[in-house]
Design a protein around this motif. Structure first.
Motif, PDB file in Angstrom:
ATOM      1  N   GLU A  80       8.929  10.821   1.075  1.00 10.39           N
ATOM      2  CA  GLU A  80       8.469  11.058   2.445  1.00 10.39           C
ATOM      3  C   GLU A  80       9.593  11.601   3.316  1.00 10.39           C
ATOM      4  O   GLU A  80       9.381  12.508   4.121  1.00 10.39           O
ATOM      5  N   ASP A  81      10.792  11.033   3.155  1.00 12.36           N
ATOM      6  CA  ASP A  81      11.937  11.507   3.937  1.00 12.36           C
ATOM      7  C   ASP A  81      12.247  12.965   3.622  1.00 12.36           C
ATOM      8  O   ASP A  81      12.561  13.757   4.513  1.00 12.36           O
ATOM      9  N   ALA A  82      12.185  13.313   2.341  1.00 14.04           N
ATOM     10  CA  ALA A  82      12.446  14.695   1.941  1.00 14.04           C
ATOM     11  C   ALA A  82      11.393  15.624   2.535  1.00 14.04           C
ATOM     12  O   ALA A  82      11.688  16.752   2.965  1.00 14.04           O
ATOM     13  N   ALA A 119       4.769  13.251 -13.645  1.00 14.97           N
ATOM     14  CA  ALA A 119       4.677  14.097 -14.842  1.00 14.97           C
ATOM     15  C   ALA A 119       4.558  13.342 -16.164  1.00 14.97           C
ATOM     16  O   ALA A 119       3.718  13.691 -17.002  1.00 14.97           O
ATOM     17  N   PRO A 120       5.363  12.308 -16.403  1.00 13.97           N
ATOM     18  CA  PRO A 120       5.291  11.638 -17.713  1.00 13.97           C
ATOM     19  C   PRO A 120       3.921  11.028 -18.020  1.00 13.97           C
ATOM     20  O   PRO A 120       3.598  10.803 -19.192  1.00 13.97           O
ATOM     21  N   ASP A 121       3.120  10.769 -16.997  1.00 13.71           N
ATOM     22  CA  ASP A 121       1.806  10.152 -17.206  1.00 13.71           C
ATOM     23  C   ASP A 121       0.668  11.166 -17.292  1.00 13.71           C
ATOM     24  O   ASP A 121      -0.491  10.788 -17.471  1.00 13.71           O
ATOM     25  N   ILE A 122       0.999  12.454 -17.154  1.00 12.45           N
ATOM     26  CA  ILE A 122      -0.036  13.492 -17.215  1.00 12.45           C
ATOM     27  C   ILE A 122      -0.408  13.756 -18.671  1.00 12.45           C
ATOM     28  O   ILE A 122       0.429  14.153 -19.478  1.00 12.45           O
ATOM     29  N   THR A 123      -1.661  13.543 -19.013  1.00 11.84           N
ATOM     30  CA  THR A 123      -2.111  13.759 -20.390  1.00 11.84           C
ATOM     31  C   THR A 123      -3.202  14.820 -20.486  1.00 11.84           C
ATOM     32  O   THR A 123      -3.564  15.252 -21.571  1.00 11.84           O
ATOM     33  N   SER A 124      -3.726  15.229 -19.338  1.00 12.90           N
ATOM     34  CA  SER A 124      -4.821  16.197 -19.327  1.00 12.90           C
ATOM     35  C   SER A 124      -4.716  17.056 -18.073  1.00 12.90           C
ATOM     36  O   SER A 124      -4.235  16.597 -17.024  1.00 12.90           O
ATOM     37  N   MET A 135       0.834  -1.211   0.000  1.00 14.89           N
ATOM     38  CA  MET A 135       0.000   0.000   0.000  1.00 14.89           C
ATOM     39  C   MET A 135       0.863   1.253   0.000  1.00 14.89           C
ATOM     40  O   MET A 135       0.587   2.220  -0.714  1.00 14.89           O
ATOM     41  N   LYS A 136       1.918   1.245   0.790  1.00 14.79           N
ATOM     42  CA  LYS A 136       2.813   2.403   0.825  1.00 14.79           C
ATOM     43  C   LYS A 136       3.484   2.613  -0.524  1.00 14.79           C
ATOM     44  O   LYS A 136       3.669   3.748  -0.971  1.00 14.79           O
ATOM     45  N   ALA A 137       3.847   1.516  -1.184  1.00 23.23           N
ATOM     46  CA  ALA A 137       4.512   1.620  -2.488  1.00 23.23           C
ATOM     47  C   ALA A 137       3.667   2.381  -3.493  1.00 23.23           C
ATOM     48  O   ALA A 137       4.194   3.055  -4.393  1.00 23.23           O
ATOM     49  N   TYR A 138       2.354   2.302  -3.357  1.00 22.98           N
ATOM     50  CA  TYR A 138       1.450   2.990  -4.292  1.00 22.98           C
ATOM     51  C   TYR A 138       0.851   4.264  -3.687  1.00 22.98           C
ATOM     52  O   TYR A 138      -0.127   4.800  -4.192  1.00 22.98           O
ATOM     53  N   GLY A 139       1.469   4.730  -2.606  1.00 19.99           N
ATOM     54  CA  GLY A 139       1.024   5.979  -1.989  1.00 19.99           C
ATOM     55  C   GLY A 139      -0.311   5.873  -1.284  1.00 19.99           C
ATOM     56  O   GLY A 139      -0.999   6.868  -1.089  1.00 19.99           O
ATOM     57  N   LEU A 166       9.464  16.300  -6.050  1.00 16.12           N
ATOM     58  CA  LEU A 166       9.815  14.917  -6.383  1.00 16.12           C
ATOM     59  C   LEU A 166       8.584  14.143  -6.850  1.00 16.12           C
ATOM     60  O   LEU A 166       8.656  13.336  -7.786  1.00 16.12           O
ATOM     61  N   TYR A 167       7.466  14.387  -6.191  1.00 22.96           N
ATOM     62  CA  TYR A 167       6.219  13.713  -6.562  1.00 22.96           C
ATOM     63  C   TYR A 167       5.802  14.125  -7.970  1.00 22.96           C
ATOM     64  O   TYR A 167       5.431  13.288  -8.800  1.00 22.96           O
TER      65      TYR A 167
END
Length: 373
Positions: free
Chosen positions: A249-251, A268-273, A59-63, A262-263
């Motif tokens: 999270e550490d940052a 960003a590469p997946d933002i299409t709209s 769950m943490k891996a996917y935020g 960082l997020y």
């Protein structure tokens, strides 16, 4: 304390080293070892959610760490899968749930969900189907022998050339998609496999016969490189996500602006709209900061927000690493102005004191000089 701009630059200058430091943290190292040692033993949704340590790691891996308590909610999402556009996960506005369910796809892959690999299970399943279509018994000694050989050797294949140099594996893989290795143009097949399917204009996607795209999707060397024949999203890709999530999270513990940058860099590469941005409060916050808009702008009509963003920024820039870098330099600089990491000094003391940092650090001033507002 380092400024937002400097902290972000130090982390991203060598992101692999930054993640290595995270991996070496004792707690992270222990949890990751436990995860990799045990995730492949999970054979059902109940196995998964009832192992608290595995489930929380995933769950943490996917935020989604904050939702780890909502097991009934996640069980419903996992049971319905993502194949149906109207499934529970697909109907949720937050796309992280669909990504999670896609990685732990028990609905589609059942007990093999945590070990499923297209180059292995999908190809052998298709081969059995194609054998039946050709009039062969899928349970015949010949089919079983070819499948056994394929599974024993395909994981050793690390490139397109490796595959094509082993005629037995090559013949099996093509046959699984209804293609005959004896008549297919080897140069074309090589181009298909090298080009992958992510680009709509790739060789595979431009072929009339969808079998080529299906082959390139199963043996996806273009996307996964030498891991194409072994990769499973529930294994190493989830660990990679966990490391990146922990880095962010550490940052954020010392500077929330760095975490936001960082997020945004990761997403960003997946933002299409622009609606993708507005659906994610963190992404939207970054864009508002860059444009100098107050937080209250988030309460405006969604269509009007999207329209303004479109007028001010080119969304395609987020797919260009260089342009994205400039965008995030601007964000970290603007964030530092709004949330100074060093306490400002009174204007009178600045007049008489030796040169010191007063609200805005020297490195931030230098970064701002490069920006075009």
């Amino acid at each position: 304390m380092l400024s937002t701009y400097t902290s972000y630059q130090l982390i991203t200058r060598d992101i692999d080293k930054s993640i290595d430091r995270i991996e070496k943290q004792p707690t992270v190292d222990r949890d990751t070892k436990y995860y990799l040692d045990n995730i492949t033993k999970v054979k059902s949704i109940d196995d998964f959610v009832n192992n608290d340590r595995l489930f929380k790691y995933a769950m943490k891996a996917y935020g989604l760490e904050d939702m780890a308590y909502a097991k009934a909610f996640m069980v419903k999402a996992l049971k319905e899968g993502v194949s149906d556009p109207n499934s529970f996960a697909n109907k949720l506005t937050d796309k992280r749930y669909a990504e999670f369910v896609s990685a732990f796809n028990f609905a589609a892959n059942g007990a093999d969900a945590t070990i499923y690999n297209k180059a292995q299970q999908l190809v052998t399943k298709n081969y059995a189907t194609q054998a039946q279509i050709a009039g062969l018994d899928p349970n015949s000694d010949y089919v079983k022998a070819e499948t056994t050989y394929y599974l024993a050797n395909i994981t050793k294949v690390k490139s397109v050339d490796d595959l094509m140099s082993n005629n037995r594996l090559y013949t099996y893989a093509l046959a699984a998609f209804g293609l005959d290795s004896a008549t297919e143009d080897k140069d074309l097949v090589k181009q298909v496999l090298q080009g992958g399917v992510r680009d709509p204009n790739s060789v595979a996607n431009k072929q009339t016969d969808p079998a080529y795209a299906a082959l390139a999707s199963a043996l996806n060397f273009e996307q996964f490189g030498e891991n194409a024949t072994t990769i499973n999203p529930a294994q190493q890709p989830t660990v990679d996500r966990y490391m990146r999530q922990t880095l962010e999270e550490d940052a954020g513990k010392t500077n929330e602006g760095v975490r936001l940058a960082l997020y945004f860099q990761r997403k960003a590469p997946d933002i299409t709209s622009w609606y993708d941005v507005l659906a994610d409060t963190a992404l939207a916050s970054v864009v508002r900061t860059v444009l100098g808009l107050p937080d209250s702008f988030a309460t405006a009509d969604v269509d009007k927000q999207a329209q303004l963003f479109e007028q001010k920024l080119d969304i395609s820039d987020f797919s260009d690493p260089e342009k994205l870098g400039k965008f995030l330099t601007r964000f970290t600089s603007m964030y530092e102005i709004n949330h100074p990491t060093s306490s400002a000094v009174s204007s009178i003391s600045v007049l008489f004191a030796k040169p010191v940092t007063a609200g805005i650090s020297t490195d931030l001033m230098m970064a701002m000089q490069k920006l075009k507002f």
